[in-house]
Design a protein around this motif. Structure first.
Motif, short mmCIF file in Angstrom:
data_model
loop_
_atom_site.label_atom_id
_atom_site.label_comp_id
_atom_site.label_asym_id
_atom_site.label_seq_id
_atom_site.Cartn_x
_atom_site.Cartn_y
_atom_site.Cartn_z
N PHE A 42 0.83 -1.20 0.00
CA PHE A 42 0.00 0.00 0.00
C PHE A 42 0.87 1.25 0.00
CE2 PHE A 42 -2.58 -3.37 1.87
CZ PHE A 42 -3.74 -3.26 1.12
N ASP A 51 -1.67 5.27 -4.21
CA ASP A 51 -2.92 4.99 -4.93
C ASP A 51 -2.66 4.34 -6.29
OD1 ASP A 51 -3.85 6.32 -2.77
OD2 ASP A 51 -5.03 7.78 -3.87
N PHE A 53 -1.92 0.71 -5.99
CA PHE A 53 -3.14 0.01 -5.61
C PHE A 53 -4.02 -0.26 -6.83
CE2 PHE A 53 -7.64 0.27 -4.37
CZ PHE A 53 -7.71 -0.82 -3.51
N TYR A 83 -4.20 -9.92 -0.21
CA TYR A 83 -4.81 -9.11 0.85
C TYR A 83 -5.50 -9.99 1.89
CZ TYR A 83 -4.19 -4.92 -2.10
OH TYR A 83 -3.67 -3.90 -2.84
N TYR A 97 -10.58 5.04 -1.38
CA TYR A 97 -9.43 4.17 -1.09
C TYR A 97 -8.24 4.97 -0.60
CZ TYR A 97 -11.89 0.29 -3.30
OH TYR A 97 -12.80 -0.69 -3.60
N ILE A 109 -5.99 3.81 2.47
CA ILE A 109 -4.56 3.53 2.29
C ILE A 109 -3.73 4.35 3.26
CG2 ILE A 109 -2.61 3.78 0.68
CD1 ILE A 109 -4.56 3.04 -1.58
N ARG A 147 -1.44 2.72 6.30
CA ARG A 147 -0.02 3.07 6.35
C ARG A 147 0.33 3.73 7.69
NH1 ARG A 147 3.33 3.07 2.16
NH2 ARG A 147 4.46 4.86 3.00
#
Length: 268
Positions: A64, A67, A70, A174, A246, A250, A254
């Protein structure tokens, strides 16, 4: 003399007091010794747990990172593009994709996800399972009638959507992290939310967009106009329908991971 006499007179009491003090000191030392021994015994186990968690946290940080990574990992563009070709062909519209579509889809997709409303599958693309050709013809006619009815009424209900190999690999990765016994519950909650949102994006967001694409193709065919796939505009339409942020998730995963790793803590 008076002091000695007092001591001799109260010798029994003094002895009891000294015994209480000695017992208290011995008990206190025993507790400290037990706690130290317990720490020493459990320290190797704790060290191993920290090692496993650190490896897991590093994996999360790498997966992660931002973006863009991802989006690439969940294979969004290919999911949109090849599912567009898949559903257009399913509903009888030829796309502008060159080559054998079935062969291409078999190479790209590794599985199919049930997305039909009500979850009651009515196979539109029927496998050749019956030797009775008459029964095959009847089943294909029923499937074609169902498609035609959906097109005429404008009530499209896609039953299956393909999952690309890369998207499935990412979801598996995941899920493996989320189910890891060493993962703290705080981070697991965020990761579970990300996984659920990805699956909703496919079952709800992508489904609705592609149903809209089919209706547009049908309207153009009724007017005698040609329909061509524009994956960029379909992608933009999909982004507008996505209710999930998202980027925030994320950042949260993090931050939680960095806190556990104490990356931003100043060491003295």
């Amino acid at each position: 003399m008076d002091v000695l006499k007092w001591i001799w007179t109260n010798i029994s009491t003094i002895k009891d007091i000294l015994w209480i003090i000695f017992t208290f000191i011995a008990t206190f030392i025993a507790i400290l010794t037990y706690r130290r021994a317990k720490y020493t015994i459990l320290q190797p186990l704790r060290t191993e747990v920290i090692k496993k968690q650190t490896e897991l946290f590093v994996e999360i940080i790498e997966n992660f990172s931002d973006d863009i990574k991802f989006i690439k990992d969940i294979d969004r563009m290919n999911m949109i593009e090849f599912n567009t070709y898949y559903v257009l062909d399913l509903y009888g519209f030829k796309s502008n994709l060159s080559g054998d579509l079935n062969k291409i889809l078999n190479e790209v997709f590794c599985s199919y996800k049930l997305v039909k409303r009500g979850n009651e599958l009515h196979e539109i693309r029927l496998p050749e399972l019956f030797d009775d050709s008459k029964k095959q013809d009847e089943m294909h006619k029923s499937a074609n009638d169902s498609i035609q009815t959906q097109l005429e009424t404008g009530e499209i209900d896609i039953e299956l959507l393909g999952i690309t190999k890369k998207c499935q690999e990412t979801l598996n990765k995941y899920n493996n992290i989320a189910n890891n016994a060493f993962l703290p519950s705080e981070i697991k909650i965020i990761l579970d939310e990300i996984i659920v949102n990805i699956e909703k994006d496919i079952a709800i967001g992508l489904k609705e967009v592609l149903e809209q694409v089919i209706l547009e193709a049908y309207e153009k065919s009724q007017k005698g106009e040609k329909f061509s796939v524009n994956t960029a505009s379909i992608n933009n339409l999909f982004i507008k329908k996505r209710p999930y942020n998202y980027s925030q998730l994320i950042k949260k995963i993090r931050k939680s991971t960095r806190d556990y790793l104490m990356i931003d803590r100043k060491w003295k």
